[in-house]
Design an enzyme around this catalytic site. Structure first.
Site, PDB file in Angstrom:
ATOM      1  N   GLY A  40       0.840  -1.293  -0.110  1.00  0.00           N
ATOM      2  CA  GLY A  40      -0.147  -0.087  -0.043  1.00  0.00           C
ATOM      3  C   GLY A  40       0.931   1.246  -0.006  1.00  0.00           C
ATOM      4  N   GLY A 179       0.451  23.554   5.117  1.00  0.00           N
ATOM      5  CA  GLY A 179       0.154  22.287   6.279  1.00  0.00           C
ATOM      6  C   GLY A 179       1.412  21.776   7.028  1.00  0.00           C
ATOM      7  N   ILE A 183       3.206  15.291   8.074  1.00  0.00           N
ATOM      8  CA  ILE A 183       3.993  14.998   6.636  1.00  0.00           C
ATOM      9  C   ILE A 183       4.581  16.334   6.102  1.00  0.00           C
ATOM     10  CG2 ILE A 183       3.171  14.657   4.430  1.00  0.00           C
ATOM     11  CD1 ILE A 183       0.921  12.585   5.220  1.00  0.00           C
ATOM     12  N   GLU A 202       0.609  27.546   7.824  1.00  0.00           N
ATOM     13  CA  GLU A 202      -0.235  26.764   8.431  1.00  0.00           C
ATOM     14  C   GLU A 202      -1.389  27.687   9.086  1.00  0.00           C
ATOM     15  OE1 GLU A 202      -2.539  24.745  10.482  1.00  0.00           O
ATOM     16  OE2 GLU A 202      -0.761  23.469   9.831  1.00  0.00           O
ATOM     17  N   HIS A 443      22.328   3.055  31.880  1.00  0.00           N
ATOM     18  CA  HIS A 443      23.349   4.316  31.693  1.00  0.00           C
ATOM     19  C   HIS A 443      24.431   4.024  31.019  1.00  0.00           C
ATOM     20  CE1 HIS A 443      25.193   8.041  32.590  1.00  0.00           C
ATOM     21  NE2 HIS A 443      26.276   7.413  32.898  1.00  0.00           N
TER      22      HIS A 443
END
Length: 464
Positions: A40, A179, A183, A202, A443
């Site tokens: 896909g 936007g 993405i 935006e 650590h």
């Protein structure tokens, strides 16, 4: 005569192919229908190839800043065709991998355009030929596509969607990104690191608007420092090809409309679900603004018709689709899976710096009426981050002050998309602050900041 199966899945993205594999494991006879390429959008045109591009830009950034690590890298440059070719080869390798998984799990792959013609029946057009399939259950996993601007459709030349932006034949010199969701910010980050002059527009008051406000504010400063121009609270009133580029009509906060020319523009204003022309209307499958309505198991209002992934609505994430697929298949097979809990789905943005989160933002938790304890720990207080030369960012945790429930976690900085899973597991296990405080973190690691953030929420931070 139609080929008969227990389950037919329409769409082979990360929802569809994962569902097919799980169904086969549970003993079901499965077919999967795909009109393009197995895997896909995510595998071929989304999640995976974009990460390959972002890895390239990350390395290019380090090469340009090699001196800060005591190294020398002279005459640094790149070959755009080879950058794109590497990304496509990564996608191709994984596409081949999915083909192998289908064969291994005895899933029948039917290539062509599928349409649900009746309950339990699906027709697949393969050129001049049509194949008929029958199944007790059908899962719709057809995904979504990029949303076009109503006044300017992408042409693939100077106005791009994400698909065009992944296979550029030329490097933008001056790029407009429309936007600032994941993405948009990822492509802005990639092209900025590769040398383009980038502007993000935006409409909402802040970038990455679904993220915690402190994360958005940090990203605003970080991207601005990198040279990206951010125009928030700003509208786009026009976009048209102009000479060798595009001219944008940008409406600023003060209401003034300014025309500006760019070499290219990327439209990243959301997606449109692929629910048209696949037979759902005739069956009466209920939708909401194009998205298929389902319950917590993926069932629609029509018996035997299920839906998963982007086609069912937000969040539009591959891992959400995969998990929905498994839940649906286990329910179909007669199991008792848990219902989908969207509050435990992590979100990741693979920009530089990275962003990751799960659960409620601090503002949402307050709106919901919780009394909060909030912890925050900066990258500059972590030895591994300093050693990596990645000392910018922070980890933030939000707890219910009364119960110790981890309501949300929010991160910005290097490799936080890998770190977030620790908090996702904690939420799934319904862990409180006590268990997190008593956990030993290795650590030196970046993960120590997760521990410190929890400790900080309760006034016990050691290193800050």
């Amino acid at each position: 005569m139609a080929d008969t199966y227990d389950l037919v899945i329409l769409g082979s993205g990360p929802g569809g192919y994962v569902a097919a594999i799980r169904a086969s494991q549970l003993g079901l006879k499965v077919a999967i229908v795909e009109r393009e390429r197995l895997g896909g959008i995510c595998l071929n045109w989304g999640c995976i190839p974009t990460k390959a591009l972002l890895r390239t830009s990350e390395i290019y950034h380090y090469m340009q800043n090699a001196e800060s690590y005591g190294l020398k890298a002279d005459n640094v440059g790149f070959d755009l065709a080879k950058v794109v070719d590497r990304s496509r080869k990564v996608a191709g390798q994984l596409n081949a991998g999915v083909k192998g998984l289908m064969k291994k799990n005895k899933v029948t792959v039917v290539e062509g355009v599928g349409t649900v013609t009746a309950k339990g029946k699906l027709s697949v057009k393969q050129g001049d030929k049509t194949v008929e399939l029958e199944a007790k259950n059908i899962i719709v996993a057809t995904g979504a596509r990029a949303r076009d601007l109503p006044f300017a459709k992408a042409d693939g030349k100077t106005i791009w969607t994400y698909r065009h932006a992944m296979v550029p034949t030329e490097m933008p010199t001056k790029l407009l990104v429309i936007g600032s969701g994941a993405i948009g910010v990822e492509f802005a980050s990639f092209y900025n690191d590769m040398g383009a002059d980038v502007t993000i527009v935006e409409m909402l008051p802040r970038i990455l608007p679904v993220e915690d406000e402190e994360v958005s504010a940090f990203m605003d400063k970080a991207l601005t420092k990198q040279g990206i121009k951010l125009l928030t609270g700003t509208g786009l009133e026009g976009l048209a090809p102009s000479g060798s580029g595009v001219t944008a009509k940008i409406k600023h906060k003060d209401g003034k409309v300014v025309e500006e020319t760019f070499s290219h523009a990327i439209v990243a204003i959301g997606i449109v679900p692929n629910t048209e022309n696949i037979g759902l209307e005739a069956l009466g499958v209920e939708t909401d603004r194009g998205h298929i309505k389902t319950d917590g198991y993926g069932r629609t209002n029509v018996d035997g018709i299920w839906a998963i992934g982007d086609v069912t609505g937000a969040p539009w994430l591959a891992h959400k689709a995969s998990h929905e697929g498994i839940i649906a298949v286990e329910k179909i097979a007669g199991g008792s899976p848990h219902q989908m809990d969207k509050a435990n789905i992590p979100g990741c943005t693979y920009s530089r710096p990275q962003v990751a989160s799960v659960g409620m933002t601090e503002a949402k938790a307050k709106e919901a009426g919780y009394e909060l304890k909030v912890g925050k720990f900066p990258f500059i207080g972590n030895g591994k981050a300093i050693a990596l030369g990645e000392a910018e960012g922070f980890v933030k945790t939000v707890f219910d002050a009364k119960t110790g429930e981890l309501l949300g976690a929010h991160m910005v900085g290097a490799e936080v998309t890998e770190l977030i899973q620790g908090y996702v597991v904690a939420r799934q296990l319904e862990t409180t602050e006590t268990e997190l405080m008593e956990t030993v973190f290795a650590h030196p690691t970046l993960s120590e900041m997760m521990h410190e953030s929890v400790l900080g929420a309760y006034g016990r931070s050691i290193h800050y």
